[in-house]
Design a protein around this motif. Structure first.
Motif, mmCIF file in Angstrom:
data_model
loop_
_atom_site.group_PDB
_atom_site.id
_atom_site.type_symbol
_atom_site.label_atom_id
_atom_site.label_comp_id
_atom_site.label_asym_id
_atom_site.label_seq_id
_atom_site.Cartn_x
_atom_site.Cartn_y
_atom_site.Cartn_z
ATOM 1 N N UNK A 119 -20.974 22.801 -34.697
ATOM 2 C CA UNK A 119 -20.488 23.175 -33.375
ATOM 3 C C UNK A 119 -19.024 22.847 -33.173
ATOM 4 N N UNK A 120 -18.551 21.786 -33.796
ATOM 5 C CA UNK A 120 -17.139 21.426 -33.660
ATOM 6 C C UNK A 120 -16.271 22.490 -34.319
ATOM 7 N N UNK A 121 -16.682 22.954 -35.485
ATOM 8 C CA UNK A 121 -15.951 24.026 -36.161
ATOM 9 C C UNK A 121 -15.948 25.296 -35.311
ATOM 10 N N UNK A 122 -17.075 25.595 -34.694
ATOM 11 C CA UNK A 122 -17.154 26.778 -33.828
ATOM 12 C C UNK A 122 -16.193 26.652 -32.654
ATOM 13 N N UNK A 123 -16.097 25.446 -32.087
ATOM 14 C CA UNK A 123 -15.160 25.241 -30.973
ATOM 15 C C UNK A 123 -13.720 25.400 -31.442
ATOM 16 N N UNK A 124 -13.384 24.808 -32.590
ATOM 17 C CA UNK A 124 -12.030 24.954 -33.133
ATOM 18 C C UNK A 124 -11.686 26.417 -33.351
ATOM 19 N N UNK A 125 -12.665 27.199 -33.805
ATOM 20 C CA UNK A 125 -12.439 28.610 -34.066
ATOM 21 C C UNK A 125 -12.066 29.408 -32.830
ATOM 22 N N UNK A 126 -12.291 28.851 -31.653
ATOM 23 C CA UNK A 126 -11.937 29.528 -30.396
ATOM 24 C C UNK A 126 -10.447 29.447 -30.095
ATOM 25 N N UNK A 127 -9.746 28.478 -30.705
ATOM 26 C CA UNK A 127 -8.327 28.322 -30.386
ATOM 27 C C UNK A 127 -7.416 28.194 -31.602
ATOM 28 N N UNK A 128 -7.969 28.080 -32.792
ATOM 29 C CA UNK A 128 -7.137 27.885 -33.986
ATOM 30 C C UNK A 128 -7.575 28.814 -35.111
ATOM 31 N N UNK A 129 -6.632 29.156 -35.971
ATOM 32 C CA UNK A 129 -6.954 29.871 -37.205
ATOM 33 C C UNK A 129 -7.518 28.846 -38.169
ATOM 34 N N UNK A 130 -8.723 29.082 -38.632
ATOM 35 C CA UNK A 130 -9.402 28.126 -39.503
ATOM 36 C C UNK A 130 -9.403 28.629 -40.947
#
Length: 139
Positions: free
Chosen positions: A121-132
């Motif tokens: 879920x943390x990765x999913x949240x990061x994906x909302x605002x950053x290029x992963x």
């Protein structure tokens, strides 16, 4: 009703202490040149730690279920902040370092993919605002 509650109190300088509903505590601070005492990590650093911990737990759980023997497992997170305020992460790279038998590398790649696309879920949240981006380095 909230699922999780974290209570955070100011304790002086720039220092805060967060108390979690499971009894854990965490100090948050900033560097001396920013008015802190450097007694704990910065808030944005904690975000990267949370990302590494989340995906790491997923990968270990999945590898254990796949009965993959591994060692020397670590995760580096590298991030770039925006130039303007509010400074946010714009690019985040997650680097997995792990030792496995060559025949188990495909299973490691599957575990990392499942973590980033389904479980973390943390990765999913990061994906909302950053290029992963993600990389696996085998040793």
């Amino acid at each position: 009703m909230a699922d999780k509650i974290v209570k955070t109190a100011f304790t002086g300088g720039m220092r805060f202490v967060s108390k979690f509903d499971d009894g854990h505590e965490l100090i948050i601070d900033t560097a001396e040149n920013d008015g802190g005492t450097n007694s704990g990590p910065r808030p944005k650093q904690l975000m990267l730690s949370a990302l590494a911990g989340c995906t790491g737990i997923d990968v270990v759980s999945l590898l254990n279920k796949m009965r993959v023997e591994f060692s020397n497992f670590s995760i580096d997170t590298e991030a770039t902040l925006s130039a303007d305020h509010p400074k946010i992460y714009t690019d985040v790279k997650v680097i997995y370092r792990i030792t496995v038998k060559p025949e188990d590398r495909e299973k490691v790649e599957k575990a990392v993919t499942l973590s980033k696309e389904k479980y973390c879920g943390v990765s999913a949240m990061f994906g909302k605002f950053a290029n992963m981006s993600f990389e696996i380095i085998y040793s």
